[in-house]
Write an enzyme that holds these catalytic residues in place. Structure first.
Site, PDB file in Angstrom:
ATOM      1  N   CYS A  58      90.319  12.771 -23.031  1.00 53.90           N
ATOM      2  CA  CYS A  58      90.539  13.879 -22.098  1.00 53.90           C
ATOM      3  C   CYS A  58      91.923  14.450 -22.351  1.00 53.90           C
ATOM      4  O   CYS A  58      92.913  13.714 -22.396  1.00 53.90           O
ATOM      5  CB  CYS A  58      90.426  13.360 -20.666  1.00 53.90           C
ATOM      6  SG  CYS A  58      90.824  14.603 -19.417  1.00 53.90           S
ATOM      7  N   CYS A  61      94.341  13.640 -19.039  1.00 54.36           N
ATOM      8  CA  CYS A  61      94.842  12.310 -18.667  1.00 54.36           C
ATOM      9  C   CYS A  61      94.881  11.316 -19.816  1.00 54.36           C
ATOM     10  O   CYS A  61      95.398  10.214 -19.655  1.00 54.36           O
ATOM     11  CB  CYS A  61      94.029  11.736 -17.514  1.00 54.36           C
ATOM     12  SG  CYS A  61      92.321  11.326 -17.946  1.00 54.36           S
ATOM     13  N   CYS A 107      85.743  14.479 -16.360  1.00 47.16           N
ATOM     14  CA  CYS A 107      86.442  13.221 -16.568  1.00 47.16           C
ATOM     15  C   CYS A 107      86.475  12.509 -15.224  1.00 47.16           C
ATOM     16  O   CYS A 107      86.914  13.081 -14.224  1.00 47.16           O
ATOM     17  CB  CYS A 107      87.854  13.471 -17.089  1.00 47.16           C
ATOM     18  SG  CYS A 107      88.848  11.975 -17.213  1.00 47.16           S
ATOM     19  N   CYS A 110      90.366  12.019 -13.883  1.00 47.31           N
ATOM     20  CA  CYS A 110      91.211  13.111 -13.365  1.00 47.31           C
ATOM     21  C   CYS A 110      90.433  14.341 -12.918  1.00 47.31           C
ATOM     22  O   CYS A 110      91.033  15.346 -12.550  1.00 47.31           O
ATOM     23  CB  CYS A 110      92.247  13.502 -14.410  1.00 47.31           C
ATOM     24  SG  CYS A 110      91.552  14.349 -15.853  1.00 47.31           S
ATOM     25  N   CYS A 130      77.542  18.671 -24.168  1.00 46.23           N
ATOM     26  CA  CYS A 130      78.073  19.904 -24.744  1.00 46.23           C
ATOM     27  C   CYS A 130      79.465  20.101 -24.143  1.00 46.23           C
ATOM     28  O   CYS A 130      79.596  20.486 -22.986  1.00 46.23           O
ATOM     29  CB  CYS A 130      77.127  21.057 -24.401  1.00 46.23           C
ATOM     30  SG  CYS A 130      77.526  22.591 -25.221  1.00 46.23           S
TER      31      CYS A 130
END
Length: 143
Positions: A58, A61, A107, A110, A130
């Site tokens: 991510c 984070c 995510c 976060c 996707c």
């Protein structure tokens, strides 16, 4: 889709920042995509054609979310994966925006918007994550 109906497992940790703090950490495009649920233009990233070993984290984070071994060329214009790295890293939410019913992927650490999950992927999962390239950072195997 069942992913968004079953509830999300607890994340391994949480990171919550204000919009001002996110804006300091992210580029304007990363902020628009991850914090405002935006999307990037199809085929706008070289990441679609990147298939070297490694992991995808991510961008907000740093949590590793996907492994390159589950990446495939969906020809959709966005990086696509068959599954998350482990349960609890990605959260799933019903998305009824734009006159469609989809499953949003975020995510779980976060709450960054990553993209969407569709039931038209290859085996073994049959899923296609996707994902916006700007919501990810590629990490090599040795990192």
């Amino acid at each position: 889709m069942q992913l968004s109906r079953d509830g999300n497992p607890a994340p391994p940790r949480r990171l919550e920042l204000s919009d001002a703090q996110w804006r300091e950490r992210l580029t304007p495009d990363q902020f628009r995509i991850t914090r405002l649920k935006g999307t990037e233009r199809a085929h706008s990233s070289e990441m679609c054609a990147l298939f070297e070993p490694g992991r995808y984290a991510c961008v907000c984070c740093g949590t590793e979310l996907f492994d390159a071994s589950t990446k495939f060329d969906s020809k959709s214009g966005w990086p696509s994966f068959t599954q998350a790295l482990a349960p609890g890293l990605v959260a799933y939410h019903a998305d009824h925006s734009h006159g469609m019913t989809r499953v949003e992927a975020t995510c779980n650490v976060c709450d960054a918007h990553l993209g969407h999950v569709f039931p038209d992927g290859p085996a073994p999962s049959g899923l296609r994550y996707c994902i916006n390239a700007l919501s990810l950072q590629k990490r090599s195997v040795e990192q």
